[in-house]
Motif scaffolding. Sequence first.
Motif, PDB file in Angstrom:
ATOM      1  N   VAL A  76       0.627  -0.980  -4.866  1.00  0.00           N
ATOM      2  CA  VAL A  76      -0.444  -0.010  -4.615  1.00  0.00           C
ATOM      3  C   VAL A  76      -1.690  -0.448  -5.385  1.00  0.00           C
ATOM      4  CG1 VAL A  76      -1.171   2.392  -4.867  1.00  0.00           C
ATOM      5  CG2 VAL A  76       1.190   1.859  -4.205  1.00  0.00           C
ATOM      6  N   VAL A  77      -2.805  -0.509  -4.661  1.00  0.00           N
ATOM      7  CA  VAL A  77      -4.056  -1.014  -5.215  1.00  0.00           C
ATOM      8  C   VAL A  77      -5.111   0.082  -5.123  1.00  0.00           C
ATOM      9  CG1 VAL A  77      -5.813  -2.831  -5.008  1.00  0.00           C
ATOM     10  CG2 VAL A  77      -3.445  -3.319  -4.331  1.00  0.00           C
ATOM     11  N   LEU A  78      -5.794   0.354  -6.226  1.00  0.00           N
ATOM     12  CA  LEU A  78      -6.907   1.318  -6.227  1.00  0.00           C
ATOM     13  C   LEU A  78      -8.210   0.542  -6.393  1.00  0.00           C
ATOM     14  CD1 LEU A  78      -8.349   4.067  -6.550  1.00  0.00           C
ATOM     15  CD2 LEU A  78      -7.539   4.126  -8.926  1.00  0.00           C
ATOM     16  N   ILE A  79      -9.115   0.710  -5.419  1.00  0.00           N
ATOM     17  CA  ILE A  79     -10.387  -0.028  -5.457  1.00  0.00           C
ATOM     18  C   ILE A  79     -11.536   0.973  -5.430  1.00  0.00           C
ATOM     19  CG2 ILE A  79     -11.832  -1.775  -4.341  1.00  0.00           C
ATOM     20  CD1 ILE A  79      -9.332  -2.838  -2.930  1.00  0.00           C
ATOM     21  N   THR A  80     -12.269   1.084  -6.543  1.00  0.00           N
ATOM     22  CA  THR A  80     -13.439   1.969  -6.538  1.00  0.00           C
ATOM     23  C   THR A  80     -14.559   1.275  -5.752  1.00  0.00           C
ATOM     24  OG1 THR A  80     -14.339   1.091  -8.610  1.00  0.00           O
ATOM     25  CG2 THR A  80     -12.789   2.949  -8.773  1.00  0.00           C
ATOM     26  N   GLY A  81     -15.350   2.076  -5.054  1.00  0.00           N
ATOM     27  CA  GLY A  81     -16.402   1.480  -4.226  1.00  0.00           C
ATOM     28  C   GLY A  81     -15.803   0.642  -3.101  1.00  0.00           C
ATOM     29  N   GLY A  82     -14.615   1.040  -2.633  1.00  0.00           N
ATOM     30  CA  GLY A  82     -13.908   0.224  -1.632  1.00  0.00           C
ATOM     31  C   GLY A  82     -14.350   0.449  -0.196  1.00  0.00           C
ATOM     32  N   GLY A  83     -15.359   1.291  -0.003  1.00  0.00           N
ATOM     33  CA  GLY A  83     -15.801   1.569   1.361  1.00  0.00           C
ATOM     34  C   GLY A  83     -16.752   0.531   1.923  1.00  0.00           C
TER      35      GLY A  83
ATOM     36  N   LEU B 139      -9.431  -0.184   8.649  1.00  0.00           N
ATOM     37  CA  LEU B 139      -8.404  -0.994   7.975  1.00  0.00           C
ATOM     38  C   LEU B 139      -6.977  -0.513   8.247  1.00  0.00           C
ATOM     39  CD1 LEU B 139     -10.098  -1.810   4.531  1.00  0.00           C
ATOM     40  CD2 LEU B 139     -10.192  -3.071   6.686  1.00  0.00           C
ATOM     41  N   GLY B 140      -6.837   0.730   8.739  1.00  0.00           N
ATOM     42  CA  GLY B 140      -5.509   1.172   9.189  1.00  0.00           C
ATOM     43  C   GLY B 140      -4.775   2.097   8.237  1.00  0.00           C
ATOM     44  N   ASP B 141      -3.512   2.381   8.633  1.00  0.00           N
ATOM     45  CA  ASP B 141      -2.699   3.418   7.978  1.00  0.00           C
ATOM     46  C   ASP B 141      -2.395   3.165   6.517  1.00  0.00           C
ATOM     47  OD1 ASP B 141      -2.598   4.725  10.279  1.00  0.00           O
ATOM     48  OD2 ASP B 141      -0.537   4.157  10.831  1.00  0.00           O
ATOM     49  N   GLN B 142      -2.454   1.907   6.103  1.00  0.00           N
ATOM     50  CA  GLN B 142      -2.101   1.603   4.706  1.00  0.00           C
ATOM     51  C   GLN B 142      -3.216   1.989   3.741  1.00  0.00           C
ATOM     52  OE1 GLN B 142      -0.586  -2.257   6.253  1.00  0.00           O
ATOM     53  NE2 GLN B 142       0.104  -2.453   4.125  1.00  0.00           N
ATOM     54  N   VAL B 143      -4.345   2.457   4.315  1.00  0.00           N
ATOM     55  CA  VAL B 143      -5.495   2.783   3.455  1.00  0.00           C
ATOM     56  C   VAL B 143      -5.704   4.289   3.398  1.00  0.00           C
ATOM     57  CG1 VAL B 143      -7.994   2.522   3.175  1.00  0.00           C
ATOM     58  CG2 VAL B 143      -6.617   0.589   3.916  1.00  0.00           C
ATOM     59  N   HIS B 144      -5.856   4.785   2.176  1.00  0.00           N
ATOM     60  CA  HIS B 144      -6.140   6.199   1.938  1.00  0.00           C
ATOM     61  C   HIS B 144      -7.465   6.262   1.182  1.00  0.00           C
ATOM     62  CE1 HIS B 144      -5.356  10.392   0.952  1.00  0.00           C
ATOM     63  NE2 HIS B 144      -5.576  10.130  -0.319  1.00  0.00           N
TER      64      HIS B 144
ATOM     65  N   LYS C 185      -2.096  -8.456   3.046  1.00  0.00           N
ATOM     66  CA  LYS C 185      -0.937  -8.986   2.288  1.00  0.00           C
ATOM     67  C   LYS C 185       0.114  -7.904   2.069  1.00  0.00           C
ATOM     68  CE  LYS C 185      -2.784 -13.042   1.345  1.00  0.00           C
ATOM     69  NZ  LYS C 185      -2.247 -14.236   1.959  1.00  0.00           N
ATOM     70  N   GLY C 186      -0.031  -6.771   2.767  1.00  0.00           N
ATOM     71  CA  GLY C 186       1.038  -5.760   2.757  1.00  0.00           C
ATOM     72  C   GLY C 186       0.860  -4.613   1.781  1.00  0.00           C
ATOM     73  N   ALA C 187      -0.242  -4.601   1.009  1.00  0.00           N
ATOM     74  CA  ALA C 187      -0.414  -3.541  -0.003  1.00  0.00           C
ATOM     75  C   ALA C 187      -0.836  -2.219   0.627  1.00  0.00           C
ATOM     76  CB  ALA C 187      -1.479  -3.963  -1.021  1.00  0.00           C
ATOM     77  N   LYS C 188      -0.563  -1.145  -0.112  1.00  0.00           N
ATOM     78  CA  LYS C 188      -1.159   0.147   0.207  1.00  0.00           C
ATOM     79  C   LYS C 188      -2.394   0.256  -0.685  1.00  0.00           C
ATOM     80  CE  LYS C 188       3.166   2.451   1.315  1.00  0.00           C
ATOM     81  NZ  LYS C 188       4.170   1.520   0.739  1.00  0.00           N
ATOM     82  N   VAL C 189      -3.499   0.730  -0.109  1.00  0.00           N
ATOM     83  CA  VAL C 189      -4.768   0.680  -0.840  1.00  0.00           C
ATOM     84  C   VAL C 189      -5.464   2.032  -0.824  1.00  0.00           C
ATOM     85  CG1 VAL C 189      -7.045  -0.429  -0.937  1.00  0.00           C
ATOM     86  CG2 VAL C 189      -5.054  -1.765  -0.227  1.00  0.00           C
ATOM     87  N   VAL C 190      -5.929   2.457  -2.000  1.00  0.00           N
ATOM     88  CA  VAL C 190      -6.780   3.656  -2.087  1.00  0.00           C
ATOM     89  C   VAL C 190      -8.199   3.182  -2.348  1.00  0.00           C
ATOM     90  CG1 VAL C 190      -7.301   5.746  -3.415  1.00  0.00           C
ATOM     91  CG2 VAL C 190      -4.920   5.135  -2.925  1.00  0.00           C
TER      92      VAL C 190
ATOM     93  N   GLU D   7      -4.748  11.351  -7.752  1.00  0.00           N
ATOM     94  CA  GLU D   7      -4.590  11.399  -6.289  1.00  0.00           C
ATOM     95  C   GLU D   7      -3.901  10.145  -5.755  1.00  0.00           C
ATOM     96  OE1 GLU D   7      -7.386  12.909  -3.575  1.00  0.00           O
ATOM     97  OE2 GLU D   7      -8.185  14.407  -4.969  1.00  0.00           O
ATOM     98  N   THR D   8      -4.170   9.017  -6.398  1.00  0.00           N
ATOM     99  CA  THR D   8      -3.510   7.763  -5.991  1.00  0.00           C
ATOM    100  C   THR D   8      -2.003   7.874  -6.202  1.00  0.00           C
ATOM    101  OG1 THR D   8      -5.483   6.526  -6.622  1.00  0.00           O
ATOM    102  CG2 THR D   8      -3.438   5.252  -6.431  1.00  0.00           C
ATOM    103  N   ILE D   9      -1.623   8.402  -7.373  1.00  0.00           N
ATOM    104  CA  ILE D   9      -0.197   8.536  -7.690  1.00  0.00           C
ATOM    105  C   ILE D   9       0.457   9.569  -6.761  1.00  0.00           C
ATOM    106  CG2 ILE D   9       1.473   9.182  -9.502  1.00  0.00           C
ATOM    107  CD1 ILE D   9       0.019   6.449  -9.941  1.00  0.00           C
ATOM    108  N   CYS D  10      -0.262  10.688  -6.503  1.00  0.00           N
ATOM    109  CA  CYS D  10       0.278  11.705  -5.578  1.00  0.00           C
ATOM    110  C   CYS D  10       0.525  11.104  -4.209  1.00  0.00           C
ATOM    111  CB  CYS D  10      -0.712  12.853  -5.406  1.00  0.00           C
ATOM    112  SG  CYS D  10      -0.618  14.022  -6.725  1.00  0.00           S
ATOM    113  N   LYS D  11      -0.390  10.281  -3.752  1.00  0.00           N
ATOM    114  CA  LYS D  11      -0.289   9.736  -2.388  1.00  0.00           C
ATOM    115  C   LYS D  11       0.787   8.647  -2.287  1.00  0.00           C
ATOM    116  CE  LYS D  11      -1.476   8.800   1.868  1.00  0.00           C
ATOM    117  NZ  LYS D  11      -1.090   9.705   2.944  1.00  0.00           N
ATOM    118  N   PHE D  12       0.770   7.690  -3.224  1.00  0.00           N
ATOM    119  CA  PHE D  12       1.634   6.508  -3.056  1.00  0.00           C
ATOM    120  C   PHE D  12       2.687   6.340  -4.159  1.00  0.00           C
ATOM    121  CE2 PHE D  12      -2.166   4.717  -0.614  1.00  0.00           C
ATOM    122  CZ  PHE D  12      -1.574   4.879   0.629  1.00  0.00           C
ATOM    123  N   GLY D  13       2.630   7.184  -5.220  1.00  0.00           N
ATOM    124  CA  GLY D  13       3.709   7.196  -6.209  1.00  0.00           C
ATOM    125  C   GLY D  13       3.684   6.131  -7.288  1.00  0.00           C
ATOM    126  N   ARG D  14       2.747   5.210  -7.219  1.00  0.00           N
ATOM    127  CA  ARG D  14       2.678   4.162  -8.247  1.00  0.00           C
ATOM    128  C   ARG D  14       1.295   3.514  -8.209  1.00  0.00           C
ATOM    129  NH1 ARG D  14       6.847   0.148  -7.922  1.00  0.00           N
ATOM    130  NH2 ARG D  14       5.402  -1.433  -8.665  1.00  0.00           N
TER     131      ARG D  14
END
Length: 245
Positions: free
Chosen positions: A8-15, A50-55, A29-34, A73-80
């Motif tokens: 699980v990857v958290l990227i600020t300013g990721g828009g 970018l699809g379903d893997q992105v929140h 590469k298969g990651a879930k990304v916030v 919120e990242t932890i709530c959504k993806f758990g890690r």
Amino acid sequence: MENFENKVVLITGGGTGIGKAAASSFVSKGAKVVITGRRQSVLEETAQELGDQVHFVTGDVSKNGEPGRIVEETICKFGRLDVLVNNAGTGKMGPLSMTSDEDIESIYRTNVFAPLALIREATVHLAESKGTVINISSVAARGMMPGVAVYASSKAAVDHATRLLAAELGPKGIRVNAVAPGLTDTDITADVKSNEEMLGMIIAQTPMGRLGEPNDIANAVLLLADEKAGWVTGQSVQAGGGFLL
Ligand SMILES: NC(=O)c1ccc[n+]([C@@H]2O[C@H](COP(=O)([O-])OP(=O)(O)OC[C@H]3O[C@@H](n4cnc5c(N)ncnc54)[C@H](OP(=O)(O)O)[C@@H]3O)[C@@H](O)[C@H]2O)c1
């Protein structure tokens, strides 16, 4: 390069810009990304692209309490949380005499306060995952140019915090590195790109002879996030085609 599946990857300013390119690469590469940012419509559009893997989480990282909420919120959504990319940044060029208190505060709160607060809030989760932090700095941090004192000094603080926090968080198994982009083709550089003389000067001083693309920077982020870089910490990697070497 490593597969980031189940990471699980958290990227600020990721828009937008570099953050969006990094989000896209991690997803491929298969990651879930916030991704985060202040403009909901921009985040919605990027997440859809970018699809379903992105929140996405809308929020202003420069405000007290927001870094904590975003991590939560990242932890709530993806758990890690495995990778924190402190990418959101702002800058206003011009001489110090034309720079207001509000400008200085906004630049330092976004570029310095936010990454520090986000790392603090993420530490417990990154310790669990033996994760990593990548701060987006700038080649301007070590250059000597007029008109960028506030922005460049904020990024120098990011580089030094990267070294200090690598020392502090290493015993928890967390690596902390930075990527320092050179001039890259994104929204933040609109002013420079529209100034042909300045653009020409910068490209002339760039051994690779061109402007950077968001993907050039995203590639450096993924290299540092890769487990194969597991012995690399406290470094600021210049990704500027050789500018200001
Ligand atoms: N492009 C370059 O030449 C270059 C060179 C060196 C370093 N950098 C650094 O690279 C990073 C990414 O910039 P970029 O080039 O990709 O430009 P960009 O497209 O303008 O990206 C900046 C991002 O940060 C977000 N952001 C700004 N202030 C924020 C705040 N207070 N709270 C939450 N999000 C915020 C913006 O979204 P919202 O506006 O929606 O909040 C935007 O998505 C920045 O740290 C920048 O300093 C860029």
